[in-house]
Motif scaffolding. Structure first.
Motif, mmCIF file in Angstrom:
data_model
loop_
_atom_site.group_PDB
_atom_site.id
_atom_site.type_symbol
_atom_site.label_atom_id
_atom_site.label_comp_id
_atom_site.label_asym_id
_atom_site.label_seq_id
_atom_site.Cartn_x
_atom_site.Cartn_y
_atom_site.Cartn_z
ATOM 1 N N TRP A 1 -12.380 7.581 -4.860
ATOM 2 C CA TRP A 1 -11.862 6.955 -3.633
ATOM 3 C C TRP A 1 -12.360 5.517 -3.494
ATOM 4 O O TRP A 1 -11.602 4.625 -3.098
ATOM 5 N N ILE A 2 -13.609 5.278 -3.822
ATOM 6 C CA ILE A 2 -14.145 3.911 -3.775
ATOM 7 C C ILE A 2 -13.368 3.017 -4.739
ATOM 8 O O ILE A 2 -13.007 1.884 -4.400
ATOM 9 N N TYR A 3 -13.069 3.529 -5.915
ATOM 10 C CA TYR A 3 -12.268 2.774 -6.883
ATOM 11 C C TYR A 3 -10.882 2.469 -6.302
ATOM 12 O O TYR A 3 -10.387 1.348 -6.397
ATOM 13 N N VAL A 4 -10.278 3.477 -5.671
ATOM 14 C CA VAL A 4 -8.950 3.300 -5.056
ATOM 15 C C VAL A 4 -9.000 2.205 -4.004
ATOM 16 O O VAL A 4 -8.144 1.308 -3.978
ATOM 17 N N LEU A 5 -9.991 2.258 -3.132
ATOM 18 C CA LEU A 5 -10.086 1.270 -2.056
ATOM 19 C C LEU A 5 -10.297 -0.139 -2.598
ATOM 20 O O LEU A 5 -9.890 -1.112 -1.966
ATOM 21 N N LYS A 6 -10.924 -0.254 -3.752
ATOM 22 C CA LYS A 6 -11.110 -1.556 -4.387
ATOM 23 C C LYS A 6 -9.777 -2.117 -4.882
ATOM 24 O O LYS A 6 -9.573 -3.324 -4.893
ATOM 25 N N LYS A 7 -8.839 -1.233 -5.245
ATOM 26 C CA LYS A 7 -7.617 -1.656 -5.927
ATOM 27 C C LYS A 7 -6.362 -1.715 -5.052
ATOM 28 O O LYS A 7 -5.446 -2.462 -5.351
ATOM 29 N N VAL A 8 -6.295 -0.894 -3.995
ATOM 30 C CA VAL A 8 -5.062 -0.849 -3.192
ATOM 31 C C VAL A 8 -5.376 -1.002 -1.710
ATOM 32 O O VAL A 8 -6.519 -0.814 -1.279
ATOM 33 N N ASP A 9 -4.352 -1.305 -0.936
ATOM 34 C CA ASP A 9 -4.504 -1.410 0.515
ATOM 35 C C ASP A 9 -4.872 -0.050 1.094
ATOM 36 O O ASP A 9 -4.298 0.985 0.715
ATOM 37 N N VAL A 10 -5.798 -0.043 2.024
ATOM 38 C CA VAL A 10 -6.201 1.199 2.665
ATOM 39 C C VAL A 10 -5.026 1.815 3.438
ATOM 40 O O VAL A 10 -4.901 3.033 3.535
ATOM 41 N N SER A 11 -4.133 0.978 3.954
ATOM 42 C CA SER A 11 -2.965 1.482 4.687
ATOM 43 C C SER A 11 -2.000 2.226 3.769
ATOM 44 O O SER A 11 -1.204 3.046 4.233
ATOM 45 N N TYR A 12 -2.063 1.958 2.472
ATOM 46 C CA TYR A 12 -1.262 2.710 1.503
ATOM 47 C C TYR A 12 -1.997 3.988 1.095
ATOM 48 O O TYR A 12 -1.412 5.066 1.049
ATOM 49 N N ALA A 13 -3.281 3.871 0.813
ATOM 50 C CA ALA A 13 -4.036 4.994 0.256
ATOM 51 C C ALA A 13 -4.342 6.089 1.273
ATOM 52 O O ALA A 13 -4.230 7.277 0.965
ATOM 53 N N TYR A 14 -4.734 5.700 2.463
ATOM 54 C CA TYR A 14 -5.269 6.674 3.417
ATOM 55 C C TYR A 14 -4.297 7.795 3.804
ATOM 56 O O TYR A 14 -4.732 8.942 3.924
ATOM 57 N N PRO A 15 -3.016 7.543 3.990
ATOM 58 C CA PRO A 15 -2.123 8.659 4.340
ATOM 59 C C PRO A 15 -2.115 9.796 3.312
ATOM 60 O O PRO A 15 -1.871 10.954 3.659
ATOM 61 N N PHE A 16 -2.428 9.485 2.064
ATOM 62 C CA PHE A 16 -2.440 10.523 1.026
ATOM 63 C C PHE A 16 -3.530 11.566 1.270
ATOM 64 O O PHE A 16 -3.433 12.688 0.771
ATOM 65 N N ILE A 17 -4.547 11.202 2.020
ATOM 66 C CA ILE A 17 -5.610 12.162 2.312
ATOM 67 C C ILE A 17 -5.041 13.398 3.010
ATOM 68 O O ILE A 17 -5.522 14.507 2.814
ATOM 69 N N SER A 18 -3.992 13.213 3.800
ATOM 70 C CA SER A 18 -3.407 14.354 4.515
ATOM 71 C C SER A 18 -2.813 15.385 3.561
ATOM 72 O O SER A 18 -2.622 16.539 3.940
ATOM 73 N N LEU A 19 -2.535 14.994 2.318
ATOM 74 C CA LEU A 19 -2.054 15.982 1.339
ATOM 75 C C LEU A 19 -3.114 17.035 1.049
ATOM 76 O O LEU A 19 -2.791 18.134 0.589
ATOM 77 N N GLY A 20 -4.360 16.723 1.345
ATOM 78 C CA GLY A 20 -5.427 17.706 1.191
ATOM 79 C C GLY A 20 -5.187 18.939 2.049
ATOM 80 O O GLY A 20 -5.477 20.062 1.631
ATOM 81 N N PHE A 21 -4.631 18.751 3.246
ATOM 82 C CA PHE A 21 -4.312 19.887 4.108
ATOM 83 C C PHE A 21 -3.304 20.806 3.426
ATOM 84 O O PHE A 21 -3.440 22.026 3.445
ATOM 85 N N VAL A 22 -2.301 20.201 2.826
ATOM 86 C CA VAL A 22 -1.246 20.976 2.160
ATOM 87 C C VAL A 22 -1.839 21.728 0.968
ATOM 88 O O VAL A 22 -1.594 22.934 0.795
#
Length: 123
Positions: free
Chosen positions: A66-87
């Motif tokens: 996740w730290i690597y992701v935040l370094k590379k992409v906008d948090v507004s793009y990455a963060y919604p994917f966290i909700s896939l964890g619920f699924v």
């Protein structure tokens, strides 16, 4: 596309961590009275439980990815994917623990997936 897969990998490790922690927690006996001896025994049981150790390890891996992701992409793009964890946890809970999935959970999972898809196309 590559970063989307890396984001999903982080979500997979984080969600899998929860499933492993649940499995490990099911085997723990929590003492009714805490003394130095019962705390020591509980600590030994926790650190020798492969599911709990695996769950913590998966959470650390998820954090590093996740730290690597935040370094590379906008948090507004990455963060919604966290909700896939619920699924993921809903369906894996069904497969591994025989937890029920009703129509409401299915509908909620579908809404989450549609929402993540829409948000991922917004950037």
């Amino acid at each position: 596309m590559m970063f989307t897969l890396i984001i999903v990998l982080s979500v997979f490790f984080s969600s899998s961590s929860q499933l492993l922690l649940k499995k490990g927690a099911e085997t723990l006996v929590i003492p009714s009275v805490f003394t130095l001896e019962t705390i020591y025994r509980l600590s030994i049981n926790i650190i020798s439980n492969i599911y709990l150790v695996g769950g913590v390890l998966f959470q650390v891996i998820a954090l590093l990815v996740w730290i690597y992701v935040l370094k590379k992409v906008d948090v507004s793009y990455a963060y919604p994917f966290i909700s896939l964890g619920f699924v993921f946890v809903i369906f894996m809970g069904y497969l591994l623990y025989n937890e029920p999935i009703g129509y409401i959970k299915l509908a909620g999972s579908l809404i989450i997936c549609i929402g993540v898809f829409i948000l991922s196309k917004a950037n």
